[in-house]
Design an enzyme around this catalytic site. Structure first.
Site, PDB file in Angstrom:
ATOM      1  N   GLY A  95       0.834  -1.192   0.000  1.00 62.51           N
ATOM      2  CA  GLY A  95       0.000   0.000   0.000  1.00 62.51           C
ATOM      3  C   GLY A  95       0.869   1.242   0.000  1.00 62.51           C
ATOM      4  O   GLY A  95       1.991   1.222   0.524  1.00 62.51           O
ATOM      5  N   HIS A 122      -4.779   2.018   7.206  1.00 57.98           N
ATOM      6  CA  HIS A 122      -3.410   2.514   7.405  1.00 57.98           C
ATOM      7  C   HIS A 122      -3.107   3.637   6.408  1.00 57.98           C
ATOM      8  O   HIS A 122      -2.542   4.670   6.777  1.00 57.98           O
ATOM      9  CB  HIS A 122      -2.448   1.322   7.234  1.00 57.98           C
ATOM     10  CG  HIS A 122      -0.995   1.656   7.230  1.00 57.98           C
ATOM     11  ND1 HIS A 122      -0.122   1.203   8.189  1.00 57.98           N
ATOM     12  CD2 HIS A 122      -0.231   2.391   6.370  1.00 57.98           C
ATOM     13  CE1 HIS A 122       1.095   1.648   7.926  1.00 57.98           C
ATOM     14  NE2 HIS A 122       1.059   2.369   6.818  1.00 57.98           N
ATOM     15  N   GLU A 123      -3.510   3.423   5.142  1.00 53.93           N
ATOM     16  CA  GLU A 123      -3.212   4.416   4.093  1.00 53.93           C
ATOM     17  C   GLU A 123      -4.073   5.669   4.256  1.00 53.93           C
ATOM     18  O   GLU A 123      -3.604   6.782   4.011  1.00 53.93           O
ATOM     19  CB  GLU A 123      -3.399   3.806   2.704  1.00 53.93           C
ATOM     20  CG  GLU A 123      -2.560   2.555   2.404  1.00 53.93           C
ATOM     21  CD  GLU A 123      -1.084   2.696   2.696  1.00 53.93           C
ATOM     22  OE1 GLU A 123      -0.563   3.827   2.669  1.00 53.93           O
ATOM     23  OE2 GLU A 123      -0.429   1.665   2.984  1.00 53.93           O
ATOM     24  N   HIS A 126      -2.469   7.938   6.607  1.00 57.87           N
ATOM     25  CA  HIS A 126      -1.421   8.778   5.983  1.00 57.87           C
ATOM     26  C   HIS A 126      -2.021  10.062   5.426  1.00 57.87           C
ATOM     27  O   HIS A 126      -1.432  11.137   5.550  1.00 57.87           O
ATOM     28  CB  HIS A 126      -0.736   8.031   4.838  1.00 57.87           C
ATOM     29  CG  HIS A 126       0.348   7.096   5.265  1.00 57.87           C
ATOM     30  ND1 HIS A 126       1.473   7.508   5.955  1.00 57.87           N
ATOM     31  CD2 HIS A 126       0.511   5.755   5.076  1.00 57.87           C
ATOM     32  CE1 HIS A 126       2.259   6.461   6.168  1.00 57.87           C
ATOM     33  NE2 HIS A 126       1.701   5.385   5.655  1.00 57.87           N
ATOM     34  N   GLN A 137       2.941   9.932   1.179  1.00 61.00           N
ATOM     35  CA  GLN A 137       4.274   9.327   1.317  1.00 61.00           C
ATOM     36  C   GLN A 137       5.221   9.721   0.191  1.00 61.00           C
ATOM     37  O   GLN A 137       6.434   9.596   0.341  1.00 61.00           O
ATOM     38  CB  GLN A 137       4.164   7.800   1.383  1.00 61.00           C
ATOM     39  CG  GLN A 137       3.465   7.293   2.633  1.00 61.00           C
ATOM     40  CD  GLN A 137       3.297   5.795   2.580  1.00 61.00           C
ATOM     41  OE1 GLN A 137       2.357   5.288   1.986  1.00 61.00           O
ATOM     42  NE2 GLN A 137       4.227   5.062   3.181  1.00 61.00           N
ATOM     43  N   CYS A 178       5.446  -0.167   7.332  1.00 61.86           N
ATOM     44  CA  CYS A 178       5.184   1.028   6.527  1.00 61.86           C
ATOM     45  C   CYS A 178       6.440   1.359   5.728  1.00 61.86           C
ATOM     46  O   CYS A 178       7.542   1.336   6.278  1.00 61.86           O
ATOM     47  CB  CYS A 178       4.820   2.198   7.444  1.00 61.86           C
ATOM     48  SG  CYS A 178       4.472   3.727   6.564  1.00 61.86           S
ATOM     49  N   LEU A 179       6.266   1.665   4.448  1.00 67.11           N
ATOM     50  CA  LEU A 179       7.424   2.032   3.623  1.00 67.11           C
ATOM     51  C   LEU A 179       8.094   3.300   4.143  1.00 67.11           C
ATOM     52  O   LEU A 179       9.271   3.519   3.884  1.00 67.11           O
ATOM     53  CB  LEU A 179       6.992   2.221   2.167  1.00 67.11           C
ATOM     54  CG  LEU A 179       6.636   0.926   1.421  1.00 67.11           C
ATOM     55  CD1 LEU A 179       5.972   1.235   0.090  1.00 67.11           C
ATOM     56  CD2 LEU A 179       7.880   0.064   1.224  1.00 67.11           C
TER      57      LEU A 179
HETATM   58  C1  QAP Z   1       0.789  -0.809   5.064  1.00 63.57           C
HETATM   59  O1  QAP Z   1       2.938  -1.115   4.210  1.00 63.57           O
HETATM   60  C2  QAP Z   1       0.498  -2.101   5.771  1.00 63.57           C
HETATM   61  O2  QAP Z   1       9.602  -1.939   6.657  1.00 63.57           O
HETATM   62  C3  QAP Z   1       1.610  -0.946   3.805  1.00 63.57           C
HETATM   63  O3  QAP Z   1      11.538  -2.718   4.970  1.00 63.57           O
HETATM   64  C4  QAP Z   1       1.507  -2.998   6.086  1.00 63.57           C
HETATM   65  O4  QAP Z   1       3.591  -1.857   2.225  1.00 63.57           O
HETATM   66  C5  QAP Z   1      -0.764  -2.400   6.130  1.00 63.57           C
HETATM   67  C6  QAP Z   1       7.607  -2.448   3.669  1.00 63.57           C
HETATM   68  C7  QAP Z   1       1.218  -4.174   6.738  1.00 63.57           C
HETATM   69  C8  QAP Z   1      -1.049  -3.579   6.780  1.00 63.57           C
HETATM   70  C9  QAP Z   1      -0.065  -4.472   7.073  1.00 63.57           C
HETATM   71  C10 QAP Z   1       7.953  -2.133   4.960  1.00 63.57           C
HETATM   72  C11 QAP Z   1       8.588  -2.855   2.786  1.00 63.57           C
HETATM   73  C12 QAP Z   1       6.232  -2.328   3.187  1.00 63.57           C
HETATM   74  C13 QAP Z   1       9.268  -2.244   5.382  1.00 63.57           C
HETATM   75  C14 QAP Z   1       3.874  -1.615   3.361  1.00 63.57           C
HETATM   76  C15 QAP Z   1      10.259  -2.641   4.499  1.00 63.57           C
HETATM   77  C16 QAP Z   1       9.910  -2.951   3.207  1.00 63.57           C
HETATM   78  C17 QAP Z   1       5.234  -1.795   3.911  1.00 63.57           C
HETATM   79 CO    CO Z   2       2.455   3.486   5.663  1.00 67.60          CO
END
Ligand code: QAP
Ligand code: CO
Length: 180
Positions: free
Chosen positions: A46, A133-134, A137, A51, A91-92
């Site tokens: 996401g 979550h998004e 943001h 972001q 989270c990215l």
């Molecule tokens: C939000 O997050 C989310 O730390 C989206 O090193 C995540 O795409 C909602 C990511 C989980 C629900 C459950 C994070 C990639 C990606 C990192 C993401 C990383 C590489 C996070």
């Molecule tokens: Co995020």
């Protein structure tokens, strides 16, 4: 093909409240494509416009294994929530950090699609959590805001340290599509 720069916590720009999208046009679709490219390249599920330093109410997700279920939500609104539960989030914008957060596990979300047409969708599990979550943001909120002050402080210190070690190898953040 454009890869956008992702803002990282504690960048104050992540606290900006995004403004509604007024028209879904080709310029917005170009941004949507760049957001998908950026999200897939970063192994994300996401990404919110906030972001990538665009403060418009737009998010993209794809929680499928095969990366074949891209979803676009413009001006998203959660209109119903059910079944509060806990799940691990990342989270990215907060790389390498994963923590449990409580959220509704089933939601109904209303938004405009890539074509500008309104739709409603029932979402559950990972997709429901990801959409919430998004949307956070877009309101300038991060999942670390749900953690204790102590945990958040530790996370901030860790990321600041890593950033220093990495040096300024990352490209400076460009302002993306200010005209939208
Ligand atoms: C939000 O997050 C989310 O730390 C989206 O090193 C995540 O795409 C909602 C990511 C989980 C629900 C459950 C994070 C990639 C990606 C990192 C993401 C990383 C590489 C996070
Ligand atoms: Co995020």
């Amino acid at each position: 093909m454009t890869r956008l720069t992702i803002l990282e916590y504690p960048d104050p720009r992540l606290r900006t409240v995004a403004q509604p999208v007024e028209t879904v046009d080709d310029e917005l679709r170009t941004l949507i494509d760049a957001m998908f490219e950026t999200m897939y390249a970063s192994k994300g599920i996401g990404l919110a416009a906030t972001q990538v330093n665009v403060h418009r109410r737009l998010l993209v997700t794809d929680v499928s294994e095969e990366h074949d279920r891209p979803l676009v939500f413009v001006n998203p609104e959660v209109v119903a929530r059910e079944e509060i539960g806990t799940a691990q989030e990342g989270c990215l914008s907060v790389p390498g950090i994963y923590e449990d957060v409580e959220r509704a596990q089933r939601i109904r979300v209303r938004a405009l699609g890539r074509d500008g047409k309104p739709f409603e969708m029932d979402a559950e599990g990972l997709l429901a959590v990801c959409v919430q979550h998004e949307i956070d943001h877009l309101d300038g909120k991060l999942f670390v805001d749900y953690l204790s002050e102590l945990k958040r402080q530790r996370i901030r210190k860790k990321l600041e340290k890593e950033r220093k070690l990495r040096g300024n190898e990352r490209a400076p953040v460009r302002s993306t599509a200010p005209a939208i």
